[in-house]
Structures are given as C-alpha cells and as structure tokens.
Design a protein around this motif. Structure first.
Motif, PDB file in Angstrom:
ATOM      1  N   THR A   3       0.656  -1.149   0.105  1.00  0.00           N
ATOM      2  CA  THR A   3      -0.153   0.162   0.395  1.00  0.00           C
ATOM      3  C   THR A   3       0.714   0.708   0.310  1.00  0.00           C
ATOM      4  O   THR A   3       2.016   1.147   0.201  1.00  0.00           O
ATOM      5  CB  THR A   3      -1.011  -0.170   1.152  1.00  0.00           C
ATOM      6  N   THR A   4       0.289   2.418  -0.318  1.00  0.00           N
ATOM      7  CA  THR A   4       0.971   3.862  -0.493  1.00  0.00           C
ATOM      8  C   THR A   4       0.350   4.929   0.634  1.00  0.00           C
ATOM      9  O   THR A   4      -1.261   4.800   0.261  1.00  0.00           O
ATOM     10  CB  THR A   4       0.962   4.102  -1.775  1.00  0.00           C
ATOM     11  N   ALA A   5       1.209   5.196   1.244  1.00  0.00           N
ATOM     12  CA  ALA A   5      -0.106   6.235   2.178  1.00  0.00           C
ATOM     13  C   ALA A   5      -0.190   7.365   1.317  1.00  0.00           C
ATOM     14  O   ALA A   5       0.021   7.707   0.407  1.00  0.00           O
ATOM     15  CB  ALA A   5       1.592   7.474   3.061  1.00  0.00           C
ATOM     16  N   PRO A   6      -1.238   7.997   1.883  1.00  0.00           N
ATOM     17  CA  PRO A   6      -2.480   8.980   0.599  1.00  0.00           C
ATOM     18  C   PRO A   6      -0.732  10.250   1.161  1.00  0.00           C
ATOM     19  O   PRO A   6      -0.783  10.605   1.663  1.00  0.00           O
ATOM     20  CB  PRO A   6      -3.328   9.218   1.662  1.00  0.00           C
ATOM     21  N   ASN A   7      -1.356  10.684  -0.305  1.00  0.00           N
ATOM     22  CA  ASN A   7      -0.651  11.921  -0.654  1.00  0.00           C
ATOM     23  C   ASN A   7      -1.861  13.336  -0.388  1.00  0.00           C
ATOM     24  O   ASN A   7      -3.267  14.073  -0.768  1.00  0.00           O
ATOM     25  CB  ASN A   7      -0.627  12.756  -2.237  1.00  0.00           C
ATOM     26  N   ILE A   8      -0.945  13.638   1.221  1.00  0.00           N
ATOM     27  CA  ILE A   8      -2.491  15.085   1.630  1.00  0.00           C
ATOM     28  C   ILE A   8      -1.608  16.227   0.991  1.00  0.00           C
ATOM     29  O   ILE A   8      -0.884  16.201   0.693  1.00  0.00           O
ATOM     30  CB  ILE A   8      -2.681  14.940   3.148  1.00  0.00           C
TER      31      ILE A   8
END
Length: 186
Positions: A3-8
């Motif tokens: 998974t990839t952390a969200p791009n806030i």
C-alpha cells in the motif's frame, strides 16, 4: 499487499464542539473576520446512524482553511480534559506579520477579550485568547529565517530521540527561547 500512504494536499477542515452555533459563528465573524460559509444539520449521524441531532457550521479561515463546529443539544454539557492544561490544546491561525499581530491584539482586546502576549517563540511571535466555548486560540506571525527553519528540521530527529529516552527538554534549539528584543531592552 503493498500500500501507499495517502498524498494529503491540505486539511479539509478541523471540527470542534461549541455550546451555541449561532453565537460561535457571530463571534468568529466579528472577532476574527472569518466568513461563515455553510452548515449541515441532521438528526442522525451519517457515519454511525446514531440519533444525535446536530448543527455543524463552517467558517473560512483564509488560504483554503476551514474551521467547523458542532452544536450537540442532546449531549451532556461541554467539558475539558481535567488532566490536560488549558494551554496545551489550542487552534493557531497565521497572520501576515508583526503589525497584523499587534493590530489583531488591539481589535480583540477592544471586543473585551483578554489577550496574552505577544510571546516570542524564536521563529514566530503569537498572542493567545479564548473563544466563547473555552477553546484556546492563538494568532501567530512567522519571523524566522530560512536558515533557522533548516536548523530546526536538522535537529528535529535528534530532539525527538532524546526526548523519548529522557523526558526532559532537549537543548538542541535553545536559541529559540532567547528573545532578541528582550535582550536589547536590558
């Protein structure tokens, strides 16, 4: 699964509880010049389905930032965490410069609100006061140099590591606490 952390991209809104939605909107509009933009009102909470009538009001803080408040008439009266000092939990808003900070202080005091500061924090100065719901607010203006911000980024990991081991204040950025205006006045 990878998974990839969200791009806030930014904070959409921050929500707090209030005692009276109308009073809160009027106070933030008059004292801080925020624009009341919209409201949601429901009898049932959309995320949980629980019956809990509420009024949810939104105010534009500038720069795409939004603060929101919930009035919850069926819940017990608002309270504070008795184990957390009043100065800890606060909302900080940015103003352009020191002149704007001092003008804001004059305006807020003219509204009959007690203001603490300006307080020196090395890379910014700020004032503190409370809204009608008991939330502590801060207005801050940045005064730091690019070199100071770079130094703080550089020492941040070491400070956190030292703090996690000792629970005493690391001295890596002690220079933040020496107000040049106070030194000159002596």
């Amino acid at each position: 699964m990878t998974t990839t952390a969200p791009n806030i991209s930014r904070i959409h809104h921050v929500a707090y509880r209030c005692r009276d939605a109308k009073e809160t909107v009027q106070w933030y509009s008059k004292v801080l010049g925020m624009e009341y933009t919209n409201a949601f009102a429901e009898d049932y909470v959309p995320s949980t389905g629980a019956y809990d009538p509420y009024m949810h009001v939104f105010l534009d803080c500038g720069g795409g930032n939004v603060i929101a408040f919930f009035e919850l008439p069926n819940q017990p009266e608002m309270g504070k965490d008795p184990n957390t000092p009043a100065w800890v939990q606060h909302i900080a808003f940015e103003v352009a410069d020191m002149d704007a900070l001092l003008a804001a202080k004059d305006h807020i005091e003219a509204e009959g609100i007690e203001v603490l500061g300006p307080t020196y924090h090395g890379i910014f100065r700020s004032i503190y006061f409370f809204d009608p719901n008991g939330h502590r607010l801060e207005l801050a203006c940045n005064i730091g140099s690019e070199e100071q911000y770079a130094e703080l980024r550089r020492v941040a990991p070491d400070m956190l590591e030292e703090w996690s081991k000792t629970k005493t204040a690391p001295q890596h950025a002690q220079w933040l606490h020496v107000d040049p205006d106070a030194v000159e006045a002596e």
